[in-house]
Design a protein around this motif. Structure first.
Motif, PDB file in Angstrom:
ATOM      1  N   ASN A  56      43.272  21.561  -4.168  1.00 52.37           N
ATOM      2  CA  ASN A  56      41.904  21.755  -5.073  1.00 52.37           C
ATOM      3  C   ASN A  56      42.221  20.536  -6.289  1.00 52.37           C
ATOM      4  O   ASN A  56      42.475  21.746  -6.820  1.00 52.37           O
ATOM      5  CB  ASN A  56      41.515  22.807  -4.768  1.00 52.37           C
ATOM      6  CG  ASN A  56      40.092  23.157  -5.627  1.00 52.37           C
ATOM      7  OD1 ASN A  56      39.553  22.720  -6.583  1.00 52.37           O
ATOM      8  ND2 ASN A  56      38.964  24.055  -5.340  1.00 52.37           N
ATOM      9  N   LYS A  57      42.007  19.960  -6.323  1.00 47.11           N
ATOM     10  CA  LYS A  57      42.126  19.388  -7.182  1.00 47.11           C
ATOM     11  C   LYS A  57      41.018  18.976  -8.799  1.00 47.11           C
ATOM     12  O   LYS A  57      41.222  19.189  -9.218  1.00 47.11           O
ATOM     13  CB  LYS A  57      42.531  17.343  -6.992  1.00 47.11           C
ATOM     14  CG  LYS A  57      43.750  17.246  -5.723  1.00 47.11           C
ATOM     15  CD  LYS A  57      44.171  15.871  -5.687  1.00 47.11           C
ATOM     16  CE  LYS A  57      45.062  15.470  -5.639  1.00 47.11           C
ATOM     17  NZ  LYS A  57      45.600  13.985  -4.224  1.00 47.11           N
ATOM     18  N   TRP A  58      40.135  19.662  -7.720  1.00 44.05           N
ATOM     19  CA  TRP A  58      38.692  19.683  -8.490  1.00 44.05           C
ATOM     20  C   TRP A  58      38.869  20.750  -9.531  1.00 44.05           C
ATOM     21  O   TRP A  58      38.705  20.487 -11.225  1.00 44.05           O
ATOM     22  CB  TRP A  58      37.480  19.820  -7.527  1.00 44.05           C
ATOM     23  CG  TRP A  58      36.601  19.491  -8.569  1.00 44.05           C
ATOM     24  CD1 TRP A  58      35.586  20.598  -9.070  1.00 44.05           C
ATOM     25  CD2 TRP A  58      35.895  18.541  -9.224  1.00 44.05           C
ATOM     26  NE1 TRP A  58      34.766  20.415  -9.906  1.00 44.05           N
ATOM     27  CE2 TRP A  58      34.677  18.641  -9.811  1.00 44.05           C
ATOM     28  CE3 TRP A  58      36.002  16.820  -8.791  1.00 44.05           C
ATOM     29  CZ2 TRP A  58      34.005  17.821 -10.348  1.00 44.05           C
ATOM     30  CZ3 TRP A  58      34.958  15.995  -9.168  1.00 44.05           C
ATOM     31  CH2 TRP A  58      34.787  16.615 -10.555  1.00 44.05           C
ATOM     32  N   CYS A  59      39.775  22.020  -9.629  1.00 46.62           N
ATOM     33  CA  CYS A  59      39.603  22.429 -10.387  1.00 46.62           C
ATOM     34  C   CYS A  59      41.572  22.672 -11.061  1.00 46.62           C
ATOM     35  O   CYS A  59      41.163  23.447 -12.162  1.00 46.62           O
ATOM     36  CB  CYS A  59      39.845  24.271  -9.265  1.00 46.62           C
ATOM     37  SG  CYS A  59      41.638  23.689  -8.755  1.00 46.62           S
ATOM     38  N   LYS A  61      40.847  20.006 -13.335  1.00 47.90           N
ATOM     39  CA  LYS A  61      40.808  19.323 -14.390  1.00 47.90           C
ATOM     40  C   LYS A  61      40.760  19.847 -15.493  1.00 47.90           C
ATOM     41  O   LYS A  61      40.838  19.097 -16.611  1.00 47.90           O
ATOM     42  CB  LYS A  61      39.372  18.164 -13.735  1.00 47.90           C
ATOM     43  CG  LYS A  61      39.194  17.830 -12.438  1.00 47.90           C
ATOM     44  CD  LYS A  61      39.530  16.238 -12.523  1.00 47.90           C
ATOM     45  CE  LYS A  61      39.145  15.547 -11.240  1.00 47.90           C
ATOM     46  NZ  LYS A  61      40.763  14.799 -10.980  1.00 47.90           N
ATOM     47  N   ASP A  62      40.146  21.545 -15.065  1.00 46.70           N
ATOM     48  CA  ASP A  62      40.167  21.769 -16.698  1.00 46.70           C
ATOM     49  C   ASP A  62      41.022  22.198 -17.358  1.00 46.70           C
ATOM     50  O   ASP A  62      41.353  23.179 -18.389  1.00 46.70           O
ATOM     51  CB  ASP A  62      38.391  22.426 -16.769  1.00 46.70           C
ATOM     52  CG  ASP A  62      38.915  23.385 -15.863  1.00 46.70           C
ATOM     53  OD1 ASP A  62      40.061  23.745 -15.383  1.00 46.70           O
ATOM     54  OD2 ASP A  62      38.185  24.393 -15.344  1.00 46.70           O
ATOM     55  N   GLN A  64      42.547  25.293 -16.454  1.00 51.83           N
ATOM     56  CA  GLN A  64      42.319  27.403 -16.306  1.00 51.83           C
ATOM     57  C   GLN A  64      43.403  27.415 -15.323  1.00 51.83           C
ATOM     58  O   GLN A  64      42.481  27.252 -14.280  1.00 51.83           O
ATOM     59  CB  GLN A  64      41.039  26.857 -16.502  1.00 51.83           C
ATOM     60  CG  GLN A  64      40.013  25.585 -17.563  1.00 51.83           C
ATOM     61  CD  GLN A  64      40.460  26.711 -18.869  1.00 51.83           C
ATOM     62  OE1 GLN A  64      41.043  28.384 -19.163  1.00 51.83           O
ATOM     63  NE2 GLN A  64      41.106  25.974 -19.651  1.00 51.83           N
ATOM     64  N   ASN A  69      49.042  31.918  -9.273  1.00 56.91           N
ATOM     65  CA  ASN A  69      47.625  30.575  -8.952  1.00 56.91           C
ATOM     66  C   ASN A  69      49.413  30.035  -8.154  1.00 56.91           C
ATOM     67  O   ASN A  69      50.741  29.305  -9.004  1.00 56.91           O
ATOM     68  CB  ASN A  69      46.986  29.454 -10.280  1.00 56.91           C
ATOM     69  CG  ASN A  69      45.375  30.122 -10.268  1.00 56.91           C
ATOM     70  OD1 ASN A  69      45.028  29.188 -10.810  1.00 56.91           O
ATOM     71  ND2 ASN A  69      45.149  31.187  -9.395  1.00 56.91           N
ATOM     72  N   LYS A 139      45.488  22.590  -7.630  1.00 60.30           N
ATOM     73  CA  LYS A 139      45.533  24.434  -6.757  1.00 60.30           C
ATOM     74  C   LYS A 139      45.840  24.615  -4.807  1.00 60.30           C
ATOM     75  O   LYS A 139      44.656  24.040  -4.600  1.00 60.30           O
ATOM     76  CB  LYS A 139      45.098  25.203  -7.907  1.00 60.30           C
ATOM     77  CG  LYS A 139      44.842  26.992  -7.974  1.00 60.30           C
ATOM     78  CD  LYS A 139      44.327  27.832  -8.709  1.00 60.30           C
ATOM     79  CE  LYS A 139      42.571  27.349  -7.744  1.00 60.30           C
ATOM     80  NZ  LYS A 139      41.597  29.053  -8.649  1.00 60.30           N
ATOM     81  N   THR A 141      44.760  26.201  -2.094  1.00 58.54           N
ATOM     82  CA  THR A 141      43.529  27.539  -2.190  1.00 58.54           C
ATOM     83  C   THR A 141      43.771  27.864  -0.794  1.00 58.54           C
ATOM     84  O   THR A 141      43.104  29.549  -0.570  1.00 58.54           O
ATOM     85  CB  THR A 141      42.093  27.116  -2.245  1.00 58.54           C
ATOM     86  OG1 THR A 141      41.957  25.459  -1.743  1.00 58.54           O
ATOM     87  CG2 THR A 141      42.200  26.931  -4.150  1.00 58.54           C
ATOM     88  N   ASN A 154      44.650  33.484  -2.701  1.00 56.61           N
ATOM     89  CA  ASN A 154      44.580  33.728  -4.141  1.00 56.61           C
ATOM     90  C   ASN A 154      44.738  35.320  -3.559  1.00 56.61           C
ATOM     91  O   ASN A 154      43.429  36.280  -3.923  1.00 56.61           O
ATOM     92  CB  ASN A 154      42.681  34.108  -3.998  1.00 56.61           C
ATOM     93  CG  ASN A 154      41.818  33.532  -3.125  1.00 56.61           C
ATOM     94  OD1 ASN A 154      41.942  33.885  -2.121  1.00 56.61           O
ATOM     95  ND2 ASN A 154      40.902  33.627  -3.843  1.00 56.61           N
TER      96      ASN A 154
END
Length: 175
Positions: A56-59, A61-62, A64, A69, A139, A141, A154
């Motif tokens: 998951n590359k989108w998560c 980006k911030d 966090q 993880n 991450k 997932t 997770n």
């Protein structure tokens, strides 16, 4: 439809599909195979088969991230190489490296401590120290292949007793 029109249509489809696919894979996520034994037994428990995970590359980006993880990043020792490790400490935590000769390290702002689950077979923060979260690309997932191993990544994670969080030893942490 003439041969020329067919070729032109095919080129048009490719000209659309390729950039959209690459953009998706660069920004949202992709499936990749995991090589090596450093994350055993969670990933690749059987050397006969390779796990494939959803990244998951989108998560990412911030920036966090949490303890527990599993992330991929550019290897600090070789930027041409991508590695997969677990975050065991985040900024502000204190870690005593596996090497007993080293002093404990407080994780600086914007950094984390990464370790492989297979401690004896992992080149990780115990070798190269805290890592900038800016190096983290994604991450992991889910295990998506082989089918008998489908599951989310997770679950429950035990923080090593070498990690001090807010001044107290922590035995486990749910992620």
């Amino acid at each position: 439809m003439s041969m020329w029109q067919c070729c032109r249509s095919a080129v048009g489809v490719v000209a659309f599909v390729v950039p959209v696919t690459l953009t998706f894979m660069d920004n949202v996520g992709s499936v990749v195979g995991v090589k090596g034994v450093s994350m055993q037994p969670v990933l690749n428990p059987d050397l006969m088969h390779k796990d494939y995970v959803w990244l998951n590359k989108w998560c990412a980006k911030d920036f966090q991230f949490q303890r527990g993880n599993i992330v991929t990043l550019r290897a600090p020792y070789d930027p041409r190489c991508t590695i997969i490790k677990r975050i065991v400490a985040i900024e502000g935590d204190t870690v005593c490296p596996n090497r007993r000769t080293e002093e404990c390290i407080r994780i600086p702002a914007g950094h984390c401590w990464l370790e492989g689950d297979n401690v004896t077979m992992s080149k990780d923060s115990n070798s190269f120290g805290p890592v900038s979260v800016g190096l983290i690309e994604a991450k992991a997932t889910y295990i998506v292949w082989p089918p008998q191993r489908w599951r989310a990544l997770n679950g429950y994670f035990n923080i090593p007793d070498r990690v001090v969080i807010s001044g107290q030893l922590q035995q486990s942490h749910s992620v």
